[in-house]
Design a protein around this motif. Structure first.
Motif, PDB file in Angstrom:
ATOM      1  N   ARG A  11      44.827 -98.898  17.580  1.00  0.00           N
ATOM      2  CA  ARG A  11      43.902 -99.880  19.154  1.00  0.00           C
ATOM      3  C   ARG A  11      44.653-100.332  20.345  1.00  0.00           C
ATOM      4  O   ARG A  11      46.308 -99.884  20.239  1.00  0.00           O
ATOM      5  N   GLY A  13      43.663-102.301  24.471  1.00  0.00           N
ATOM      6  CA  GLY A  13      42.856-102.689  24.667  1.00  0.00           C
ATOM      7  C   GLY A  13      41.667-103.331  23.811  1.00  0.00           C
ATOM      8  O   GLY A  13      41.636-103.818  22.846  1.00  0.00           O
ATOM      9  N   ALA A  14      39.878-103.187  24.287  1.00  0.00           N
ATOM     10  CA  ALA A  14      39.097-103.527  22.798  1.00  0.00           C
ATOM     11  C   ALA A  14      38.825-102.780  21.799  1.00  0.00           C
ATOM     12  O   ALA A  14      37.919-102.356  21.383  1.00  0.00           O
ATOM     13  N   THR A  75      34.589-101.087  18.463  1.00  0.00           N
ATOM     14  CA  THR A  75      35.458-102.816  20.022  1.00  0.00           C
ATOM     15  C   THR A  75      35.720-103.263  19.154  1.00  0.00           C
ATOM     16  O   THR A  75      36.764-103.749  19.580  1.00  0.00           O
ATOM     17  N   GLU A  76      35.590-103.100  17.796  1.00  0.00           N
ATOM     18  CA  GLU A  76      36.878-104.546  16.957  1.00  0.00           C
ATOM     19  C   GLU A  76      36.958-102.949  15.468  1.00  0.00           C
ATOM     20  O   GLU A  76      36.102-102.767  15.326  1.00  0.00           O
ATOM     21  N   TYR A 112      35.916 -97.960  27.740  1.00  0.00           N
ATOM     22  CA  TYR A 112      35.927 -97.340  25.476  1.00  0.00           C
ATOM     23  C   TYR A 112      36.118 -95.373  25.781  1.00  0.00           C
ATOM     24  O   TYR A 112      37.678 -94.904  25.168  1.00  0.00           O
TER      25      TYR A 112
END
Length: 179
Positions: A11, A13-14, A75-76, A112
Motif C-alpha cells: 500500500r 497512499g490510496a 484503491t482499496e 494512482y
C-alpha cells in the motif's frame, strides 16, 4: 512462498498492489482489448477470454522462472481494479527488468500511477532484489514522460522512429532507474 508473491497487498497512499485473481478475468479482458492502449502494449489484435483465463491460471508462477510479474492496482483492498503494473523481460544476470503501467482512462489523473510505480520500485528492490528498472515511452506520451521523471527515472536516450503508429513512426524515450 515464491519470492515474487506479495503476502499482503502493498500500500502507498490510496493505492494497493495485489496479485492477479481469477475474478480479474473481465477486467483483463476489457483492458487487453482496448484498442486505445494497443500502441503502448505492442498488441495488434484482441485477446480471447480463453487465452486470458489460461494466463490467469499460471499468473502466480515464480517471477524468476517466468521472468515477468503483473500486479493489479486497486484503491482499496479487494476493490475494483483501476490498472495494472508489469515487470517484464527480467534479466537474471544483470538484475534488471522492464516496467510498464496502465491505468484505466476513467481512473487517470488521481495519482494512482505514481503511487503504483513507487510501490513496484520498492517491491523490485526489497523483494526481487533487482538492481535497475527501465521503461520505453513514446515521445508524444507526455503524461507517461512526466510520470517516469517524477518517479525518479532518468532519461537515458531516444530511439528514432522506434514505435509504429497507425499513420507513421514515433520516437521512443528510454528511461532508467537504479534501485
Amino acid at each position: 512462498m515464491a519470492a515474487s508473491s506479495i503476502p499482503k497487498p502493498a500500500r502507498s497512499g490510496a493505492v494497493y498492489l495485489r496479485a492477479l485473481e481469477p475474478e480479474d478475468l473481465d477486467f483483463l479482458f476489457a483492458l487487453e482489448n482496448d484498442p486505445d492502449i494497443w500502441g503502448v502494449s505492442d498488441t495488434l489484435a484482441p485477446v480471447s477470454r480463453h487465452a486470458l483465463a489460461e494466463y490467469l491460471a499460471h499468473a502466480t508462477a515464480d517471477f524468476y522462472v517466468v521472468r515477468q510479474l503483473r500486479l493489479v492496482v486497486t484503491t482499496e483492498i479487494s476493490s475494483v481494479p483501476v490498472g495494472v503494473v508489469d515487470l517484464f523481460d527480467y534479466d537474471p544476470l544483470h538484475q534488471r527488468a522492464g516496467i510498464g503501467i496502465t491505468i484505466l482512462a476513467a481512473e487517470r489523473r488521481h495519482g494512482y500511477a505514481r503511487q503504483a510505480l513507487e510501490l513496484l520500485k520498492t517491491h523490485a528492490r526489497q523483494v526481487l532484489r533487482l538492481h535497475q528498472l527501465y521503461a520505453t515511452v513514446g515521445a508524444t506520451n507526455t503524461r507517461s514522460l512526466r510520470l517516469f521523471r517524477a518517479a525518479g527515472f532518468r532519461r537515458v536516450g531516444t530511439r528514432q522512429q522506434w514505435l509504429r503508429t497507425p499513420t507513421s513512426w514515433e520516437d521512443a524515450v528510454e528511461w532508467q532507474c537504479l534501485l
